[in-house]
Design an enzyme around this catalytic site. Sequence first.
Site, PDB file in Angstrom:
ATOM      1  N   LYS A 262      69.273 -32.048   4.898  1.00 54.31           N
ATOM      2  CA  LYS A 262      69.348 -33.209   5.789  1.00 54.31           C
ATOM      3  C   LYS A 262      70.200 -32.917   7.028  1.00 54.31           C
ATOM      4  O   LYS A 262      69.902 -33.419   8.117  1.00 54.31           O
ATOM      5  CB  LYS A 262      69.881 -34.416   5.023  1.00 54.31           C
ATOM      6  CG  LYS A 262      68.938 -34.915   3.936  1.00 54.31           C
ATOM      7  CD  LYS A 262      67.556 -35.252   4.467  1.00 54.31           C
ATOM      8  CE  LYS A 262      66.658 -35.851   3.402  1.00 54.31           C
ATOM      9  NZ  LYS A 262      65.312 -36.227   3.917  1.00 54.31           N
TER      10      LYS A 262
ATOM     11  N   TYR B   7      70.238 -30.756  -0.934  1.00 53.40           N
ATOM     12  CA  TYR B   7      69.833 -31.973  -0.225  1.00 53.40           C
ATOM     13  C   TYR B   7      70.676 -32.162   1.036  1.00 53.40           C
ATOM     14  O   TYR B   7      70.154 -32.442   2.114  1.00 53.40           O
ATOM     15  CB  TYR B   7      69.972 -33.181  -1.153  1.00 53.40           C
ATOM     16  CG  TYR B   7      69.336 -34.445  -0.628  1.00 53.40           C
ATOM     17  CD1 TYR B   7      68.014 -34.747  -0.934  1.00 53.40           C
ATOM     18  CD2 TYR B   7      70.061 -35.337   0.157  1.00 53.40           C
ATOM     19  CE1 TYR B   7      67.428 -35.906  -0.464  1.00 53.40           C
ATOM     20  CE2 TYR B   7      69.476 -36.495   0.630  1.00 53.40           C
ATOM     21  CZ  TYR B   7      68.160 -36.782   0.318  1.00 53.40           C
ATOM     22  OH  TYR B   7      67.585 -37.940   0.801  1.00 53.40           O
TER      23      TYR B   7
END
Length: 247
Positions: A158, A154
């Site tokens: 990002k 994640y």
Amino acid sequence: MDQDFSGKVAVVTGGGSGIGEACARLLAARGAHVLVADRDLGGAERVAGDIGGAARAFEVDVADPQACEAMVRAAVEAFGRLDVAVNNAGIGGPQQPTGDYPLDGWASVIAVNLSGVFYCMRAELPAMLESGGGSIVNMASILGTVGFAQSVAYVAAKHGVVGMTKTAAVEYAQRGIRVNSVGPGFIDTPLLAAADPQILAGIGALHPIGRLGRAAEVAELVAFLASDRASNTTGSYLLSDGGYTAL
């Protein structure tokens, strides 16, 4: 005067719940026609139905580049143009230390949260050029600038979204398209709904404002960036994090 999106057309991915839903509803309330796109067609149909004639629902898996192209075609066929894109669809992924992180979890998170944003932009940018310009807002996260234990996929995705945003902004700045990203903190959305209430309270306490953020608060920042009021803002990464990254 509020931002006026009258005559403009927007696509919102992940629009069937959470931050995406809030963005779709706010853009429509301020005059836009909105294609509410989501992997969960039922959620997209619910939101589009509540909005009414200014919205259409579309089922999309952003990890599929052809599906992203079909999504943009659907928006143009339904409403005639594309002016705004909110690339918000994302998943959380497994929680494991980097050395134990499951390979299938890595692949799925990167496919949706990173490649999905690229596939969407790749389809949206030509359509916006045909419409004379536009604004793209990519949903990053506070984890686009800081690390977070047991979330390597994640965090990597990002960080990548922030970098892609800046690159596309430079490429299209003189062609009438602005590209920005938003970094929400921990927001009270369905992604966190299954968490233990005590854990959520602890997470909220990590934010100087003392609570989780709200989807509507993030939507307000997205709408500003999508609007002509942000005409001098491109390549930016703006936070809506209750002060989390200020600590």
